[in-house]
Write a protein that holds these residues in place. Sequence first.
Motif, PDB file in Angstrom:
ATOM      1  N   LEU A   1       0.824  -1.208   0.000  1.00 23.92           N
ATOM      2  CA  LEU A   1       0.000   0.000   0.000  1.00 23.92           C
ATOM      3  C   LEU A   1       0.859   1.259   0.000  1.00 23.92           C
ATOM      4  O   LEU A   1       0.541   2.244  -0.681  1.00 23.92           O
ATOM      5  CB  LEU A   1      -0.929  -0.007   1.204  1.00 23.92           C
ATOM      6  CG  LEU A   1      -2.128  -0.946   1.107  1.00 23.92           C
ATOM      7  CD1 LEU A   1      -2.881  -1.010   2.427  1.00 23.92           C
ATOM      8  CD2 LEU A   1      -3.068  -0.500  -0.005  1.00 23.92           C
ATOM      9  N   LYS A   2       1.963   1.255   0.753  1.00 26.77           N
ATOM     10  CA  LYS A   2       2.861   2.410   0.751  1.00 26.77           C
ATOM     11  C   LYS A   2       3.455   2.628  -0.633  1.00 26.77           C
ATOM     12  O   LYS A   2       3.552   3.758  -1.121  1.00 26.77           O
ATOM     13  CB  LYS A   2       3.974   2.198   1.776  1.00 26.77           C
ATOM     14  CG  LYS A   2       3.523   2.285   3.224  1.00 26.77           C
ATOM     15  CD  LYS A   2       4.678   2.011   4.176  1.00 26.77           C
ATOM     16  CE  LYS A   2       4.220   2.054   5.629  1.00 26.77           C
ATOM     17  NZ  LYS A   2       5.342   1.746   6.574  1.00 26.77           N
TER      18      LYS A   2
ATOM     19  N   ARG B   1       0.789   4.005  -2.969  1.00 31.06           N
ATOM     20  CA  ARG B   1       0.576   5.426  -2.686  1.00 31.06           C
ATOM     21  C   ARG B   1       1.665   6.265  -3.344  1.00 31.06           C
ATOM     22  O   ARG B   1       1.398   7.297  -3.971  1.00 31.06           O
ATOM     23  CB  ARG B   1       0.590   5.651  -1.174  1.00 31.06           C
ATOM     24  CG  ARG B   1      -0.766   5.581  -0.503  1.00 31.06           C
ATOM     25  CD  ARG B   1      -0.597   5.825   0.979  1.00 31.06           C
ATOM     26  NE  ARG B   1      -1.869   6.029   1.642  1.00 31.06           N
ATOM     27  CZ  ARG B   1      -2.003   6.185   2.962  1.00 31.06           C
ATOM     28  NH1 ARG B   1      -0.921   6.147   3.749  1.00 31.06           N
ATOM     29  NH2 ARG B   1      -3.189   6.368   3.497  1.00 31.06           N
TER      30      ARG B   1
ATOM     31  N   LEU C   1      -2.877   3.910  -5.910  1.00 36.61           N
ATOM     32  CA  LEU C   1      -3.663   3.303  -4.849  1.00 36.61           C
ATOM     33  C   LEU C   1      -5.017   2.817  -5.369  1.00 36.61           C
ATOM     34  O   LEU C   1      -5.487   1.739  -4.999  1.00 36.61           O
ATOM     35  CB  LEU C   1      -3.861   4.294  -3.707  1.00 36.61           C
ATOM     36  CG  LEU C   1      -4.588   3.762  -2.461  1.00 36.61           C
ATOM     37  CD1 LEU C   1      -3.853   2.569  -1.872  1.00 36.61           C
ATOM     38  CD2 LEU C   1      -4.737   4.870  -1.425  1.00 36.61           C
TER      39      LEU C   1
ATOM     40  N   VAL D   1      -7.837  -3.695   3.179  1.00 33.72           N
ATOM     41  CA  VAL D   1      -7.169  -2.516   2.638  1.00 33.72           C
ATOM     42  C   VAL D   1      -7.470  -1.294   3.496  1.00 33.72           C
ATOM     43  O   VAL D   1      -6.564  -0.523   3.847  1.00 33.72           O
ATOM     44  CB  VAL D   1      -7.613  -2.274   1.180  1.00 33.72           C
ATOM     45  CG1 VAL D   1      -7.133  -0.910   0.686  1.00 33.72           C
ATOM     46  CG2 VAL D   1      -7.065  -3.367   0.272  1.00 33.72           C
TER      47      VAL D   1
ATOM     48  N   THR E   1      -5.646  -1.486   6.814  1.00 36.02           N
ATOM     49  CA  THR E   1      -4.215  -1.219   6.666  1.00 36.02           C
ATOM     50  C   THR E   1      -3.966   0.271   6.464  1.00 36.02           C
ATOM     51  O   THR E   1      -3.008   0.835   7.020  1.00 36.02           O
ATOM     52  CB  THR E   1      -3.652  -1.999   5.462  1.00 36.02           C
ATOM     53  OG1 THR E   1      -3.928  -3.392   5.654  1.00 36.02           O
ATOM     54  CG2 THR E   1      -2.158  -1.812   5.343  1.00 36.02           C
ATOM     55  N   LEU E   2      -4.822   0.930   5.668  1.00 39.09           N
ATOM     56  CA  LEU E   2      -4.674   2.373   5.478  1.00 39.09           C
ATOM     57  C   LEU E   2      -4.874   3.124   6.792  1.00 39.09           C
ATOM     58  O   LEU E   2      -4.167   4.094   7.100  1.00 39.09           O
ATOM     59  CB  LEU E   2      -5.682   2.868   4.443  1.00 39.09           C
ATOM     60  CG  LEU E   2      -5.419   2.459   2.987  1.00 39.09           C
ATOM     61  CD1 LEU E   2      -6.590   2.862   2.100  1.00 39.09           C
ATOM     62  CD2 LEU E   2      -4.126   3.077   2.486  1.00 39.09           C
ATOM     63  N   TRP E   3      -5.833   2.675   7.586  1.00 37.43           N
ATOM     64  CA  TRP E   3      -6.097   3.334   8.869  1.00 37.43           C
ATOM     65  C   TRP E   3      -4.931   3.134   9.837  1.00 37.43           C
ATOM     66  O   TRP E   3      -4.521   4.091  10.519  1.00 37.43           O
ATOM     67  CB  TRP E   3      -7.382   2.754   9.464  1.00 37.43           C
ATOM     68  CG  TRP E   3      -7.721   3.348  10.805  1.00 37.43           C
ATOM     69  CD1 TRP E   3      -8.131   4.610  11.074  1.00 37.43           C
ATOM     70  CD2 TRP E   3      -7.653   2.664  12.062  1.00 37.43           C
ATOM     71  NE1 TRP E   3      -8.338   4.787  12.430  1.00 37.43           N
ATOM     72  CE2 TRP E   3      -8.053   3.597  13.064  1.00 37.43           C
ATOM     73  CE3 TRP E   3      -7.317   1.379  12.453  1.00 37.43           C
ATOM     74  CZ2 TRP E   3      -8.097   3.258  14.419  1.00 37.43           C
ATOM     75  CZ3 TRP E   3      -7.367   1.052  13.806  1.00 37.43           C
ATOM     76  CH2 TRP E   3      -7.751   1.988  14.755  1.00 37.43           C
TER      77      TRP E   3
ATOM     78  N   PRO F   1      -0.573   9.717   4.690  1.00 35.39           N
ATOM     79  CA  PRO F   1       0.661   9.555   3.910  1.00 35.39           C
ATOM     80  C   PRO F   1       1.676  10.639   4.229  1.00 35.39           C
ATOM     81  O   PRO F   1       1.348  11.713   4.681  1.00 35.39           O
ATOM     82  CB  PRO F   1       0.164   9.663   2.463  1.00 35.39           C
ATOM     83  CG  PRO F   1      -1.109  10.423   2.547  1.00 35.39           C
ATOM     84  CD  PRO F   1      -1.726  10.052   3.862  1.00 35.39           C
TER      85      PRO F   1
END
Length: 267
Positions: free
Chosen positions: A156-157, A160, A165, A257, A260-262, A267
């Motif tokens: 995910l990083k 981004r 994303l 997803v 994981t973003l939370w 960013p």
Amino acid sequence: MDDQPHRMDSPDSPASLDAPPPVLVQRAPRIWKFWGTALWGLFVFAAMFGGQIAVLGWFVLRQDGPIDLAGAIRVAGGGLTISLSIIMGLPAVLAALWIAIRLSRTPFADYLALRRTAWSNFLIGVVALAVLVMGWDLLSRVTGREVEPGFMADVLKSARADGALWLLVLAFCVAAPISEEFFARGFLYRGWSESRLGPAGAILLSSMVWTALHLQYDWFFFGEVFCIGLLLGYLRYRSHSTWLTVVLHGLNNLAAVLQTLWLAGPP
């Protein structure tokens, strides 16, 4: 002996009109059983792998500098590369499944159980999946492990950073569920459930194969994936619908997803 010439019936004579029409014999549809499903399953897996590795090869060849193992591994772990490889695996899987099912002479949608199901089955699936995932999350916290695998956070990083994303969400929540569910709960379960394995054996074996597709995880998350596979297999058996497992699979990936973003924060 009769010396009179024999008269041939004309096409319009009563004898020809009374003749029964020719019967066209068509081969009956079939379902691939244990070995047929296993062998065609290898073919479908090879197609999936080929579609995904083609994307990786394209990214590796277009990078600047010399091509080495370290560079290939770095490119393979990128969010954009993974997203496109998952997406490109979908048409490859569909094409391979179409060939296998076409030769069985069974309609594609019927073979894979691509039919709607009752809302009650959907609600049961959502609740059961939520309870199962929360149970594994609780076990993860109790044992001092990360709730989400490090693989997810890294991808995910990277996505981004590449501005991809949205493409990763599309790959994880749409392309992957369709590819994997059509393959595991659609094709593998259908053939193996009608062999000597029966539904229970088919659920177990197809869940093992599906778990083996997730080599990016460690043994702990292997266990979670396997349990989710057993649940999806049961729901496929209960509902007679692969679309149900596709939707639940997609919702599970979307929840992963978002979680994981939370956890990763802004960013």
